[in-house]
Enzyme design. Structure first.
Site, mmCIF file in Angstrom:
data_model
loop_
_atom_site.group_PDB
_atom_site.id
_atom_site.type_symbol
_atom_site.label_atom_id
_atom_site.label_comp_id
_atom_site.label_asym_id
_atom_site.label_seq_id
_atom_site.Cartn_x
_atom_site.Cartn_y
_atom_site.Cartn_z
ATOM 1 N N CYS A 24 0.863 -1.179 0.000
ATOM 2 C CA CYS A 24 0.000 0.000 0.000
ATOM 3 C C CYS A 24 0.903 1.233 0.000
ATOM 4 C CB CYS A 24 -0.865 0.036 1.257
ATOM 5 S SG CYS A 24 -1.656 -1.519 1.649
ATOM 6 N N TRP A 94 -4.127 -1.521 -0.828
ATOM 7 C CA TRP A 94 -4.262 -2.730 -1.649
ATOM 8 C C TRP A 94 -4.692 -3.793 -0.643
ATOM 9 C CZ3 TRP A 94 -3.708 -4.579 -6.628
ATOM 10 C CH2 TRP A 94 -3.468 -5.946 -6.779
ATOM 11 N N ASN A 120 0.904 0.081 6.566
ATOM 12 C CA ASN A 120 1.200 -0.908 5.519
ATOM 13 C C ASN A 120 1.757 -2.133 6.207
ATOM 14 O OD1 ASN A 120 0.676 0.973 3.613
ATOM 15 N ND2 ASN A 120 2.784 1.216 2.921
ATOM 16 N N GLU A 491 7.278 -22.809 -18.050
ATOM 17 C CA GLU A 491 7.174 -21.409 -17.616
ATOM 18 C C GLU A 491 8.392 -20.611 -18.081
ATOM 19 O OE1 GLU A 491 4.917 -19.577 -16.718
ATOM 20 O OE2 GLU A 491 5.864 -17.886 -15.697
ATOM 21 N N LYS A 495 8.037 -17.319 -20.463
ATOM 22 C CA LYS A 495 8.625 -16.001 -20.172
ATOM 23 C C LYS A 495 9.507 -15.558 -21.327
ATOM 24 C CE LYS A 495 6.525 -15.074 -17.672
ATOM 25 N NZ LYS A 495 5.503 -15.528 -16.838
ATOM 26 N N GLU A 498 7.393 -14.576 -24.491
ATOM 27 C CA GLU A 498 6.520 -13.391 -24.433
ATOM 28 C C GLU A 498 7.293 -12.082 -24.319
ATOM 29 O OE1 GLU A 498 3.737 -12.856 -21.148
ATOM 30 O OE2 GLU A 498 5.045 -14.081 -19.903
HETATM 31 C C1 F6R Z 1 2.314 -14.735 -18.713
HETATM 32 C C2 F6R Z 1 1.054 -14.296 -18.147
HETATM 33 C C3 F6R Z 1 -0.194 -14.929 -18.659
HETATM 34 C C4 F6R Z 1 -1.208 -15.089 -17.510
HETATM 35 C C5 F6R Z 1 -2.551 -15.568 -18.036
HETATM 36 C C6 F6R Z 1 -3.531 -15.817 -16.919
HETATM 37 O O1 F6R Z 1 3.388 -14.049 -18.121
HETATM 38 O O2 F6R Z 1 1.009 -13.451 -17.315
HETATM 39 O O3 F6R Z 1 0.055 -16.156 -19.261
HETATM 40 O O4 F6R Z 1 -0.687 -16.006 -16.595
HETATM 41 O O5 F6R Z 1 -3.085 -14.610 -18.917
HETATM 42 O O6 F6R Z 1 -3.724 -14.668 -16.162
HETATM 43 P P1 F6R Z 1 -4.339 -14.744 -14.711
HETATM 44 O O7 F6R Z 1 -3.347 -15.411 -13.829
HETATM 45 O O8 F6R Z 1 -4.596 -13.321 -14.337
HETATM 46 O O9 F6R Z 1 -5.595 -15.561 -14.829
#
Ligand code: F6R
Length: 618
Positions: A24, A94, A120, A491, A495, A498
């Site tokens: 926060c 938050w 916080n 994963e 990463k 993307e």
């Molecule tokens: C990749 C990424 C996406 C999300 C996916 C699901 O870095 O962020 O693959 O994991 O769009 O998003 P959430 O977790 O918000 O349902």
């Protein structure tokens, strides 16, 4: 431009300790000018981090005026009448304890309306304190942990605000950054433990804030408070002291960042900042949950199997979760991509459905959660956003406490999803009596060590930066692993593709020979995850299989490994952990690799093309 960004990148690493995680935002001002506009301006500087409610308290002659609202600061402003006064505090929240409502927004005031406080962090022992305060007649207006502090200050018989605050802080456990004001006094007392707080030094005015960003328009001279330190600011003075009231002095620092740099706390990108926040995010996600102080409160009913659903990174977390839950609880667990769930025939008898979504708003996962309910299943949501849509769909909710994630690529939310799955596995294992007390203790101790383990991977970020320079020209890369690290390889590949736009493909290492070997050549690097566990020998075999096709192997191994260097072109070692936890340090290494590849290739890291942070269409 590139050189510039690399220079700031190192600056970011240097400041990592200080800038871990802000859930926060806090701002406090005392001076000779009207406080309201100055405080709101500082608060607006914190908007980029995300929040769900905001509030402000101003001290004016003999009065304490308070205004809070849900939603944006603009909403708060539209409801504000001019609150005259030269001292005040404000907050963006938050939500972690209690829903995002006006009542739960900060500041909080005591029963007599004499003190106002913003906080916080998370107080782990607030429940018994709250019970005692209620017994003594205090009236609470919120569901938060924070509110206990202001009632305790009200009760304190110490002679002044500083001593009252110190006496209260001796009684609380957990993390905090607080700022407190008192009616009729132009002073702010603030303190911190495991939550950041900085003092801003002005001319005849002083500030406190959770983040330098808030202050930069007004001053660039700051004093950082460390854990268990406190400060009293007045328009003309700054007194710093420890929690026993013993005074100390610390020279102010001049900050050379501009406001844009400061939003990222000196990091060139939110993604890197968020990668470096992971030790803290894990710590927060575990707080109170391993020692039974805080239970995720759900009764899951009767079920014989579990189904985990999610998309993208959240799905990958679910794939790791399958192994975790099966190992810890022996409950058969399957996974499914959310958008495919509706097409699967109903074969299992009402599994418990775990829906993973960091944003809590992903349309595919929401639709799958509804479908699961239609099929008569109980659902648990694992999400990072309090009050998000999935929290209304699911029967039970487990929150990750990663704090706002702004970079489009999920990093700290993935790691904290894993933490939630470890906690869920432990809980199910305990319920099903599937875990010995010795193993339970081992797991708890491994989990407590994870923030330190992750920090140690981050300390070696420079090695990943060099590897990225070497491999930046690849068009395509494979990521291979086995067992828990098969999803870690997925994963790592996600990463990489993307944010660096290199085609990355994750594969179970044993599958390479069933097709993909045809694509390997000296131009196709392979990242091989070789954790020191039962998969190691087979992974070494796969590494040899790859090098025989001339592909360079970047092996991710564990400290103490003497063999990987004989076969792999490059080796990156992470600290050794129990095999159940190996995905945590390994994915952090792969996040860094993807990040530096993207830097080398000049990609728009925080906003990769064609993808959005929250995907609200099916
Ligand atoms: C990749 C990424 C996406 C999300 C996916 C699901 O870095 O962020 O693959 O994991 O769009 O998003 P959430 O977790 O918000 O349902």
């Amino acid at each position: 431009m590139e050189a510039e960004s690399r220079r700031t990148c190192r600056q970011g690493q240097f400041t990592a300790e200080r800038t871990w995680l802000y859930l926060c935002g806090i701002v406090g001002f005392t001076g000779n000018r009207e406080a309201q506009e100055i405080i709101l301006d500082c608060l607006r500087r914190l908007e980029y981090r995300g929040y769900d409610s905001a509030g402000i308290a101003i001290i004016s002659k003999g009065r304490l005026t308070l205004k809070k609202s849900i939603g944006e600061i603009a909403v708060l402003e539209s409801q504000l009448e001019t609150m005259s006064g030269t001292t005040g505090i404000a907050h963006t929240r938050w939500a972690t304890h209690g829903r995002p409502t006006t009542e739960n927004a900060h500041p909080f005031i005591d029963c007599k309306g004499e003190y106002a406080l913003v906080h916080n962090g998370i107080l782990t022992n607030y429940l018994p304190l709250k019970e005692q305060l209620i017994k003594r007649g205090h009236k609470f207006t919120s569901e938060t942990d924070s509110e206990v502090l202001v009632h305790m200050i009200e009760e304190s018989t110490a002679p002044d605000l500083k001593s009252k605050v110190l006496s209260v802080l001796k009684q609380v456990e957990g993390s905090y950054a607080i700022a407190v004001v008192r009616k009729g006094h132009d002073e702010i007392v603030a303190a911190r433990n495991e939550s950041p707080l900085v003092i801003g030094i002005g001319h005849d005015e002083n500030f406190v804030a959770s983040d330098i960003t808030a202050l930069l328009k007004h001053t660039n001279e700051v004093v950082y408070l460390l854990d268990k330190e406190a400060v009293r600011i007045t328009p003309g003075g700054v007194e710093t002291f420890d929690l026993n009231g013993v005074a100390f002095t610390r020279a102010p620092k001049k900050i050379s960042w501009n406001i844009e740099d400061a939003e990222r706390s000196g990091y060139p990108h939110f993604m890197l900042k968020e990668i470096f926040e992971q030790p803290r995010a894990i710590h927060e996600s575990l707080l109170g949950r391993l020692d039974g102080q805080e239970e995720d409160n759900f009764f899951m009913g009767q079920f014989n199997s579990i189904k985990i659903i999610g998309c993208g990174t959240s799905y990958n977390a679910g794939l790791v979760g399958k192994y975790i839950i099966e190992e810890l609880s022996k409950i058969p667990t399957t996974t499914q991509i959310s958008s495919e769930y509706r097409y699967s025939p109903v074969t299992e008898s009402k599994p418990l459905v775990v829906c993973i979504t960091q944003s809590g708003e992903t349309a595919d996962t929401l639709a799958a959660a509804r479908e699961a309910k239609k099929r008569g299943c109980k659902t648990i949501a694992i999400t990072n956003v309090l009050g998000s849509a999935i929290t209304r769909e699911a029967d039970f909710v487990m929150y990750t406490r990663a704090g706002p994630e702004i970079g489009v690529a999920a990093t700290k939310t993935f790691v904290t999803q894993l933490i939630a799955l470890y906690l869920l596995g432990l809980k199910l294992g305990t319920i099903k009596n599937a875990i010995s007390s010795e193993r339970y203790r081992e797991i708890v101790s491994e989990m407590r060590a994870l923030p330190r383990i992750v920090q140690s991977v981050l300390n070696d970020a420079g090695t990943m930066e060099s590897l990225a320079k070497k491999y930046k020209c690849a068009q395509s890369m494979f990521f291979i692993g086995r067992h828990l690290n098969y999803p870690t390889s997925l994963e790592g590949a996600l990463k990489t593709k993307e944010i660096s736009y290199i085609h990355g493909e994750g594969y179970p290492a044993g599958e390479l020979k069933h097709g993909p070997l045809a694509l390997l050549s000296k131009d196709t690097p392979v990242v091989a995850i070789c954790a020191a566990d039962h998969t190691y020998e087979k992974m070494l075999g796969n590494v040899r299989e790859v090098t025989a096709r001339d592909s360079p192997v970047i092996a991710i191994g564990m400290e103490g490994d003497q063999d990987l260097g004989k076969y792999a072109e490059d080796v990156f070692l992470v600290p050794k952990v129990d095999s159940l936890f190996s995905p945590v340090p390994i994915i952090v290494a792969l996040q860094l690799f993807a990040y530096y590849l993207a830097i080398e290739r000049g990609c728009p890291i925080d906003k990769p093309r064609n993808i959005a942070k929250t995907v609200t269409v099916e």
